[in-house]
Every structure is written in structure tokens, then in C-alpha cells.
Design an enzyme around this catalytic site. Structure first.
Site, short mmCIF file in Angstrom:
data_model
loop_
_atom_site.label_atom_id
_atom_site.label_comp_id
_atom_site.label_asym_id
_atom_site.label_seq_id
_atom_site.Cartn_x
_atom_site.Cartn_y
_atom_site.Cartn_z
N PHE A 14 29.72 76.69 39.74
CA PHE A 14 30.88 75.87 39.39
C PHE A 14 31.30 74.99 40.57
CE2 PHE A 14 35.70 76.47 39.58
CZ PHE A 14 35.97 75.23 39.03
N TYR A 146 33.27 92.66 46.80
CA TYR A 146 33.56 91.24 46.98
C TYR A 146 34.52 91.03 48.15
CZ TYR A 146 34.90 86.47 45.57
OH TYR A 146 35.15 85.12 45.54
P1 NAD Z 1 29.98 80.65 40.57
O1 NAD Z 1 29.65 82.05 40.15
O2 NAD Z 1 30.09 79.61 39.50
O3 NAD Z 1 28.93 80.12 41.63
C1 NAD Z 1 28.22 80.96 42.51
C2 NAD Z 1 26.82 80.40 42.67
O4 NAD Z 1 26.11 81.20 43.63
C3 NAD Z 1 26.01 80.46 41.37
O5 NAD Z 1 25.32 79.26 41.19
C4 NAD Z 1 25.06 81.63 41.59
O6 NAD Z 1 23.88 81.54 40.82
C5 NAD Z 1 24.82 81.53 43.09
N1 NAD Z 1 24.40 82.81 43.70
C6 NAD Z 1 24.96 84.03 43.53
N2 NAD Z 1 24.30 84.95 44.25
C7 NAD Z 1 23.31 84.28 44.91
C8 NAD Z 1 22.28 84.69 45.82
N3 NAD Z 1 22.15 85.98 46.19
N4 NAD Z 1 21.44 83.74 46.28
C9 NAD Z 1 21.55 82.45 45.90
N5 NAD Z 1 22.49 82.02 45.04
C10 NAD Z 1 23.37 82.92 44.56
O7 NAD Z 1 31.33 80.76 41.41
P2 NAD Z 1 32.24 79.62 42.07
O8 NAD Z 1 33.59 79.72 41.49
O9 NAD Z 1 31.54 78.32 42.07
O10 NAD Z 1 32.34 80.17 43.56
C11 NAD Z 1 31.56 79.61 44.61
C12 NAD Z 1 31.96 80.23 45.93
O11 NAD Z 1 33.35 80.03 46.18
C13 NAD Z 1 31.72 81.74 45.99
O12 NAD Z 1 31.28 82.09 47.29
C14 NAD Z 1 33.09 82.32 45.74
O13 NAD Z 1 33.24 83.59 46.33
C15 NAD Z 1 33.98 81.27 46.41
N6 NAD Z 1 35.32 81.30 45.82
C16 NAD Z 1 35.58 80.75 44.61
C17 NAD Z 1 36.86 80.82 44.09
C18 NAD Z 1 37.21 80.21 42.76
O14 NAD Z 1 38.34 80.40 42.31
N7 NAD Z 1 36.35 79.45 42.10
C19 NAD Z 1 37.87 81.47 44.79
C20 NAD Z 1 37.56 82.05 46.02
C21 NAD Z 1 36.30 81.94 46.54
#
Ligand code: NAD
Ligand code: UDP
Length: 319
Positions: A14, A146
Site C-alpha cells: 500500500f 510487530y
Molecule cells: P502493506 O502490507 O500493504 O505493505 C507491506 C509490503 O511489504 C507488501 O508489499 C509485502 O508484500 C512486503 N513484504 C512483507 N514482508 C516482506 C519480506 N519479508 N520481504 C519483502 N517484502 C515483504 O503495508 P503498508 O501499510 O504499506 O506498510 C508499509 C510499511 O509501513 C510497513 O513497514 C509498516 O510496518 C509501516 N507502517 C504502516 C502503517 C500504516 O498505517 N499503513 C503504520 C505504521 C507503519
């Protein structure tokens, strides 16, 4: 950005896919690395024809050798449903992923930005949360793979910085929503919108009095890019929208904006679900001149429009 090679881990997810869009628009060469656990090719399909864009199917738990100038380390499932599916893998992704990306940054002298999270504050006893707050995290609970994984990732960033002079940046992201969240993501905004559009029951966990502060994706990406390009400041810095809403209020707004016939039902509150969350963003304002621009209703409208387009071909929501 023109001429810079930028690695985005989790680039098909995302947030990562919006970041790829933004970096390409600024003229960068973008390497999108993803294992496609929660990411989707559909999120980056529109970029495949761009000759400054490359996709690498890879898992950050394994090392990788590349030549890059900047690294955005976003690889990690962010929805509780997905990060609890295989908690040991979540810890490995956070810890081994950070070690491998920091090793890469050290070798090629790249700057690295870590996507950390408001979850490092746990179930916070301080409200709103400032960066100086050390948090209130259960180290052995269902969310700890996490929360603690992200805390170790922050530790590694700072230790590589102090010990090896790696140029690091840490952003603590608060709940962010918008187009390209997966229909089956399981987080509250996508769940409520998908349920409302399908006229299915809206699932409030607990009594709905828990609060969250919701940031629209375009604001968040702007904050991340500003942080990456800032000088003399490692963070951590909070990025989020300080507007605070109860989950019940969120359900009411989604029902109103979608004109849904859904009823609201209650489900048990998951273990260790933080009661309240709201960022203090004065540091981001001072250091990055950043503050969010999109209010909740406007952001929800854009997100609803997206889900209206993709839902007909998608799987059920994860509840
Ligand atoms: P998401 O789940 O849509 O995206 C995560 C991406 O990482 C996915 O494309 C997934 O396939 C990839 N991924 C997961 N494990 C992997 C691995 N071992 N190797 C390679 N790729 C891997 O989530 P998001 O909302 O886009 O979050 C992205 C980042 O931002 C994350 O690190 C998340 O912890 C952080 N984050 C997001 C939010 C939020 O509200 N969206 C809040 C706090 C932190
Ligand atoms: N939540 C809910 N119904 C859902 C999904 C989530 O009531 O269908 C609640 C959840 O219990 C939490 C809040 O919404 O109190 C935010 O949950 P989310 O999974 O989006 O993010 P996080 O808990 O990690 O902030």
C-alpha cells in the site's frame, strides 16, 4: 532526485507503491523490492512500462547486493491479521530485514529511512504521543512480533549510525489509509469501507470507544520524502494526522459517506489493542515543515471511490 537510484522494500504494498509513484515522478530510478506477501502486482502494474522502474522479487530475510543511493525500508506486513499470521516471520522480516538493508546501506554508503510505527508506543500511557515517550509495550503478547520487531529495527538503525556512521532516518508512522489498501487487508478503514459498500455488517471490535488518528496516504508520503531529504536529523519523527476519532465515529462516517444499509455489530476486542492513539507532530512541523492537509472525510471519499472500482473483482474482507 533525477539520476538517484532509490530502493523501496515493500514497494508493491500500500504505502510502498505510492512511494514508488512519487519517486518516479521526481525523476529517480526506482528499484521496487517485494516478496508479494501482502503486496500486489496490481499496485505497481501502471509503472511497469517506465524504464526507470524495476521490480525485484526478493525476501528481505535474505541478504541482497545492489548499488543504490537511498533505501526506504518498508517491507513488513502492517495489518494485525497479516503480521500475526506468521509471527516468527514478522520478527525475522523486521530484524533480519533491517540488518540486511543496513548492511547494504553501509557497504554502498546509501542513506536509509526506516518505516517504524506508532506501535512502538504500545498501549500508551502518555497522550498524545511525543517521540520522547518510551512506550508501554507487552513484550510477549500477540502484537509483540510487530511492536518489538519495529523497536529492534529502530535500535539497529541507531546502532549502525553510532557504530558505523550509517546515514539513517526513522519515521514513526501512525495509522495511514487510502487507495491501494488490499480489500482483504483487515485494518479498520478498509474493513469498514468494504463492509459498507457490500451492505454487510460493520464489525466494531470492543465497544467502539477506542481511538485512532487517521492519516491520508498522500500526506504520509510527503512526510517520508521530506524526512529522507532532510539534513542533520535522524529522528525518530512522528508522521500522522492528529485528528482523533473513536472507532464508533469512524463507522458512522463511513456509513454516511457510502449511504450504506449496513448494521453495526460488535466483535471481541483483540488482545492488547491500544486504547488510544494520537501523534504529537510538533517535531515534524519544526524539522520538516510538515503537517497533513487532507482531513478524514476528504480522504475517506477518495478511498471509497477506489474500493468502489476494485471490489467487484476482489475476495471477502478479513475479519
Ligand atoms: P502493506 O502490507 O500493504 O505493505 C507491506 C509490503 O511489504 C507488501 O508489499 C509485502 O508484500 C512486503 N513484504 C512483507 N514482508 C516482506 C519480506 N519479508 N520481504 C519483502 N517484502 C515483504 O503495508 P503498508 O501499510 O504499506 O506498510 C508499509 C510499511 O509501513 C510497513 O513497514 C509498516 O510496518 C509501516 N507502517 C504502516 C502503517 C500504516 O498505517 N499503513 C503504520 C505504521 C507503519
Ligand atoms: N477494528 C475494528 N474493526 C475492524 C478492524 C479493526 O473495530 O474490522 C479496530 C481495532 O480493534 C483497533 C482499531 O480498529 O481498535 C484499529 O485497528 P487496525 O487493525 O486498523 O490498526 P491498529 O490496531 O494496528 O492501530
Amino acid at each position: 532526485m533525477r539520476g538517484k537510484r532509490v530502493l523501496v522494500t515493500g514497494g508493491a504494498g500500500f504505502l510502498g507503491s505510492h512511494l514508488c509513484d512519487r519517486l518516479l515522478a521526481e525523476g529517480a530510478e526506482v528499484l521496487c523490492l517485494d516478496n508479494f506477501f501482502t503486496g500486489a502486482k496490481r499496485n505497481i502494474a501502471h509503472l511497469l512500462g517506465n524504464d526507470r522502474f524495476e521490480v525485484i522479487r526478493h525476501d528481505v530475510v535474505q541478504p541482497i547486493f545492489l548499488e543504490v543511493d537511498q533505501i526506504y525500508n518498508f517491507a513488513c506486513p502492517a495489518s494485525p491479521v497479516h503480521y500475526q499470521y506468521n509471527p516468527v516471520k514478522t520478527v525475522k522480516t523486521n530484524v533480519m530485514g533491517a540488518i540486511h538493508m543496513l548492511g547494504l546501506a553501509k557497504r554502498v554508503k546509501a542513506r536509509i529511512l526506516q518505516a517504524s510505527t506508532s506501535e512502538v508506543y504500545g498501549d500508551p500511557l502518555e497522550h498524545p504521543q511525543k517521540e520522547s515517550y518510551w512506550g508501554h509495550v507487552n513484550p510477549i503478547g500477540l502484537r509483540s512480533c510487530y511492536d518489538e520487531g519495529k523497536r529492534v529495527a529502530e535500535t539497529l538503525m541507531m546502532d549502525y549510525h553510532r557504530q558505523n556512521n550509517v546515514d539513517v532516518k526513522i519515521v514513526r508512522i501512525f495509522n495511514t489509509y487510502g487507495p491501494r489498501m488490499a480489500v482483504s487487508d483487515g485494518r479498520v478503514v478498509s474493513n469498514f469501507i468494504v463492509q459498507a459498500l457490500r451492505n454487510e455488517p460493520i464489525t466494531i471490535y470492543g465497544d467502539g470507544s477506542h481511538t485512532r488518528s487517521f492519516c491520508f496516504v498522500s500526506d504520509l508520503i510527503e512526510g517520508c520524502v521530506r524526512m529522507m531529504n532532510s539534513e542533520g536529523f535522524t529522528g525518530p519523527v512522528n508522521l500522522g494526522n492528529p485528528g482523533e476519532f473513536s472507532i464508533r465515529e469512524l463507522a458512522e462516517i463511513v456509513v454516511r459517506l457510502t449511504g450504506s444499509k449496513s448494521e453495526v455489530i460488535r466483535k471481541p476486542l483483540p488482545q492488547d489493542d491500544p486504547e488510544q492513539r494520537k501523534p504529537d507532530i510538533s517535531l515534524a512541523h519544526e524539522k520538516l515543515k510538515w503537517q497533513p492537509k487532507v482531513n478524514l472525510e476528504e480522504g475517506l471519499r477518495q478511498t471509497i471511490e477506489y474500493f468502489e472500482r476494485v471490489i467487484p473483482t476482489a475476495a471477502p474482507a478479513a475479519v
